[in-house]
Write a protein that holds these residues in place. Structure first.
Motif, short mmCIF file in Angstrom:
data_model
loop_
_atom_site.label_atom_id
_atom_site.label_comp_id
_atom_site.label_asym_id
_atom_site.label_seq_id
_atom_site.Cartn_x
_atom_site.Cartn_y
_atom_site.Cartn_z
N ASP A 55 8.61 -7.44 -0.43
CA ASP A 55 7.18 -7.80 0.00
C ASP A 55 6.70 -6.81 1.12
O ASP A 55 6.21 -5.64 1.10
CB ASP A 55 6.90 -9.26 0.52
CG ASP A 55 5.34 -9.61 0.88
OD1 ASP A 55 4.49 -8.67 0.92
OD2 ASP A 55 4.98 -10.70 0.79
N ALA A 56 6.94 -7.12 2.44
CA ALA A 56 6.58 -6.16 3.57
C ALA A 56 7.94 -5.12 3.51
O ALA A 56 7.75 -4.06 3.86
CB ALA A 56 6.60 -7.08 4.98
N ALA A 57 8.92 -5.55 3.19
CA ALA A 57 10.21 -4.69 2.78
C ALA A 57 9.84 -3.80 1.80
O ALA A 57 9.20 -4.09 0.70
CB ALA A 57 11.33 -5.61 2.88
N GLU A 58 10.32 -2.82 1.65
CA GLU A 58 10.68 -1.70 0.42
C GLU A 58 11.77 -1.97 -0.41
O GLU A 58 11.85 -1.77 -1.42
CB GLU A 58 10.69 -0.20 1.13
CG GLU A 58 10.54 0.58 0.00
CD GLU A 58 10.46 2.18 0.74
OE1 GLU A 58 9.46 2.74 0.70
OE2 GLU A 58 11.74 2.73 0.99
N SER A 59 12.84 -2.41 0.56
CA SER A 59 14.11 -2.71 -0.20
C SER A 59 14.86 -3.75 0.69
O SER A 59 14.61 -3.78 1.87
CB SER A 59 14.95 -1.47 -0.46
OG SER A 59 15.30 -0.91 0.50
N PRO B 171 6.55 -19.60 -7.86
CA PRO B 171 7.42 -20.50 -8.09
C PRO B 171 7.49 -21.91 -7.09
O PRO B 171 8.14 -22.90 -7.59
CB PRO B 171 8.98 -19.92 -8.02
CG PRO B 171 8.47 -18.32 -8.22
CD PRO B 171 7.26 -18.30 -7.51
N SER B 172 7.00 -21.76 -5.96
CA SER B 172 6.84 -22.88 -5.10
C SER B 172 5.63 -23.54 -5.30
O SER B 172 5.19 -24.29 -4.44
CB SER B 172 7.03 -22.49 -3.66
OG SER B 172 8.38 -22.00 -3.33
N ALA B 173 4.61 -23.22 -6.27
CA ALA B 173 3.33 -23.70 -6.58
C ALA B 173 2.36 -23.58 -5.51
O ALA B 173 1.85 -24.32 -5.18
CB ALA B 173 3.34 -25.17 -6.81
N PHE C 17 7.95 -14.18 -3.84
CA PHE C 17 8.31 -14.59 -5.08
C PHE C 17 6.90 -14.49 -5.78
O PHE C 17 6.00 -15.27 -5.91
CB PHE C 17 8.33 -16.04 -5.38
CG PHE C 17 10.10 -16.31 -5.38
CD1 PHE C 17 10.96 -16.15 -6.43
CD2 PHE C 17 10.56 -16.87 -3.93
CE1 PHE C 17 11.99 -16.63 -6.32
CE2 PHE C 17 12.08 -16.98 -4.03
CZ PHE C 17 12.74 -16.91 -5.10
N PRO C 18 6.57 -13.19 -6.32
CA PRO C 18 5.45 -12.90 -7.25
C PRO C 18 5.47 -13.74 -8.35
O PRO C 18 6.43 -14.51 -8.81
CB PRO C 18 5.53 -11.60 -7.73
CG PRO C 18 6.63 -11.06 -6.68
CD PRO C 18 7.35 -12.04 -6.43
N PRO D 215 12.60 -2.37 -6.13
CA PRO D 215 11.68 -1.46 -5.20
C PRO D 215 10.32 -2.41 -5.01
O PRO D 215 9.75 -2.95 -5.80
CB PRO D 215 11.38 -0.18 -5.78
CG PRO D 215 12.63 -0.02 -6.48
CD PRO D 215 13.04 -1.41 -7.28
N ALA D 216 9.84 -2.29 -3.83
CA ALA D 216 8.58 -3.13 -3.50
C ALA D 216 7.31 -2.62 -4.41
O ALA D 216 6.52 -3.34 -4.59
CB ALA D 216 8.18 -2.59 -2.13
N ALA D 217 7.37 -1.37 -5.11
CA ALA D 217 6.57 -0.94 -5.85
C ALA D 217 5.95 -1.97 -7.01
O ALA D 217 4.91 -1.95 -7.58
CB ALA D 217 6.63 0.51 -6.62
N ALA D 218 7.11 -2.66 -7.39
CA ALA D 218 6.85 -3.72 -8.69
C ALA D 218 6.38 -5.17 -8.17
O ALA D 218 6.26 -5.92 -8.81
CB ALA D 218 8.16 -3.92 -9.19
N LEU D 219 5.97 -5.23 -6.85
CA LEU D 219 5.55 -6.56 -6.27
C LEU D 219 4.33 -6.70 -5.98
O LEU D 219 3.35 -5.79 -5.85
CB LEU D 219 6.30 -6.59 -4.93
CG LEU D 219 7.85 -6.27 -4.93
CD1 LEU D 219 8.13 -6.34 -3.56
CD2 LEU D 219 8.66 -7.08 -5.77
N VAL D 220 4.21 -8.23 -5.50
CA VAL D 220 2.76 -8.56 -5.10
C VAL D 220 3.30 -8.96 -3.62
O VAL D 220 4.33 -9.74 -3.33
CB VAL D 220 2.34 -9.72 -5.88
CG1 VAL D 220 1.11 -10.31 -5.14
CG2 VAL D 220 1.76 -9.43 -7.15
#
Length: 527
Positions: free
Chosen positions: A82-86, A512-514, A72-73, A11-16
């Motif tokens: 990100d913009a998606a919830e799932s 991860p892509s620096a 990729f946080p 879920p998006a709640a765990a993201l940046v």
């Protein structure tokens, strides 16, 4: 991303999430306190502000300016919403991928960021189809459908377990249909996005001023109130600005001499030096339209002479590592094909290759490089390559260079017999170190047809959701690259950030892509 297609994404709640916006009423009305402002120096200036046109390090700004469906946080091993919830594959064949958007997303002008806007973004990119542009990443995409305001469904031509990775790249930044024309690139120096920062001002090649966007809806925790990005032409000038407290952080383009100097005295300078593993690579491209380069023995002899450890040591002072395959160390599928086939540099072996092909006398070649894209040491690197080749007595080398904008235009026209390029991965998978460079249309604008790679190896690997299980496929692809000698890997870089002792977050600021996630930076004094 083993199991990703079946269980979907967390879920998006765990993201940046990351974005940049501009327009009336979207910027924070409060003037940030000075201690909450961060100034970052880089040598990676954008080539364009339109995501439909860029497959280069313009993405460093985009990651901080536009939202994507997935991203990729810091610390993530697979793309997350990100913009998606799932998001998830919804069929058993990995050919239907569906995303549900967050509720309440808006662009900077107040327009809704809905499923139609997402579809518009992808349709637009494919319609404009800039030569060498990011539409090349969407080769597996067949159609896009919307269902209501929040659901977007992507139907693929064939199974592709890497498609979520593609959606995480800044090239897939979602744009406002009312601001970005459907059939041509957007001009100007403003951005219409949906994320944490707003673009208050932008001066090409000089600076970008980012401030908080009060319309932002997402999971990014902004640890600062404003970011100024300053673009430099030389590493030394950038480091001097850091020492003189004109900037707080330096990244992208640091010269090896500056890194080595700072390794010895960073504590006395009150400067942090953050070092991390990297997947950045440098390589040479051979254009077979050139009558000499077209001859495979010439390319083989060239490869036989090149001394990678000497380049790493003399030019980069061992801040980079020799690379013998296009896939760097640290990724499934990395190999040492060029070392396995060519061994140590050998003038005698190279001479035998040319003699066996009936080629006598020094081979004349022109090598091109860009002066301002990959750091201050590029000129010295090509001088060393010229020295190695000419000392062999087998080549006569002419070096030529251009600033990035002109250099990139020349690659699109096929002007260069041999030229240097760098690659920062779109996503951390071996696929992204092979697929972009092969096929009749590729990021290099130098057609490289390879039927076995494009029609057999890559499609087979994309059917495997467990990306750790595709090593054999990528080993085969890399052997084909070694056999053709159309691309010549040189070295793999590490990632270095220099920052004032007052700054925290440098160790978690790279994805991860620096690409730097500016919102992770903060002043220790503001804790």
């Amino acid at each position: 991303m083993a199991g990703l297609p079946r269980r979907g994404l967390r879920p998006a709640a765990a993201l940046v999430s990351v974005s940049l916006v501009a327009g009336c009423g979207v910027l924070s009305s409060d003037e940030p306190d000075e201690e909450q402002q961060i100034t970052v120096g880089t040598m990676s200036a954008p080539s364009t502000l339109d995501p439909a046109a860029s497959w280069d390090s313009s993405w460093e700004l985009y990651r901080n300016v536009f939202q994507t469906l997935l991203s990729f946080p810091s610390g993530a091993a697979e793309p997350e919403p990100d913009a998606a919830e799932s998001c998830k594959f919804t069929d058993a064949t990995d050919m239907v991928f569906s995303c549900e958007l967050r509720e309440g997303l808006k662009f900077s002008d107040g327009h809704a960021l809905d499923a139609k806007a997402v579809k518009y973004t992808f349709d637009r990119m494919r319609k404009i189809d800039v030569k060498g542009g990011p539409a090349g990443l969407l080769g597996s995409l067949k159609t896009i459908e919307t269902h209501g305001d929040r659901t977007v469904t992507f139907r693929l031509k064939k199974p592709d377990a890497t498609f979520p990775f593609v959606l995480s790249t800044p090239a897939m930044s979602i744009v406002d249909p009312s601001e970005y024309p459907a059939d041509k690139l957007r001009e100007g120096t403003t951005i219409a996005g949906s994320g944490p920062y707003g673009l208050e001002s932008y001066t090409p090649g000089e600076r970008a001023e980012l401030v908080k966007n009060t319309n932002y809806e997402g999971a990014a925790e902004r640890k600062n109130d404003a970011v100024t990005i300053r673009y430099f032409k030389k590493s030394s000038a950038m480091v001097d600005a850091l020492k003189n407290k004109q900037i707080d952080v330096t990244f992208r383009g640091l010269a090896s001499s500056d890194i080595v100097e700072m390794q010895g005295k960073h504590e006395s300078e009150d400067i942090q030096l953050v070092e991390g593993a990297g997947t950045e690579i440098r390589y040479l491209v051979f254009n077979p339209d050139d009558p000499w380069v077209r001859k495979k023995p010439v390319r083989q002899a060239f490869a036989q002479v090149i001394d990678r450890p000497a380049i790493a040591h003399k030019v980069y002072q061992d801040t980079v590592e020799p690379l013998y395959s296009m896939v760097p160390q640290g990724l499934t599928g990395h190999g040492t094909g060029f070392f396995d086939d060519y061994g140590d540099p050998s003038v005698a072996k190279a001479a035998d290759i040319l003699k066996g092909a009936g080629i006598n006398g020094p081979v004349p070649l022109t090598l091109w490089y860009t002066t301002d894209r990959y750091g201050s040491a590029t000129a010295a690197e090509f001088t060393e390559i010229k020295r190695q080749l000419e000392d062999s007595g087998l080549f006569k080398i002419t070096l030529k260079s251009r600033p990035w904008t002109a250099f990139d235009a020349g690659t699109k026209k096929g002007e260069y017999p041999v030229f240097g390029r760098g690659w920062f991965p779109d996503f951390p998978d071996a696929e992204n170190f092979i697929a972009p460079f092969v096929g009749t249309k590729n990021v290099l604008n130098t057609p490289y047809p390879s039927r076995e790679i494009t029609e057999e190896v890559l499609p087979r690997s994309r059917r495997e959701p467990d990306r750790g299980a595709v090593a054999d496929d990528f080993e085969r692809a890399q052997q084909l690259l070694v056999d053709d000698v159309r691309l010549l890997p040189l070295w793999q870089g590490k990632q270095y950030i220099m920052a004032s002792e007052e700054i925290a977050g440098g160790e978690r600021a790279l994805d991860p892509s620096a690409i730097m996630m500016m919102w992770e930076l903060e002043r220790k004094t503001s804790w």
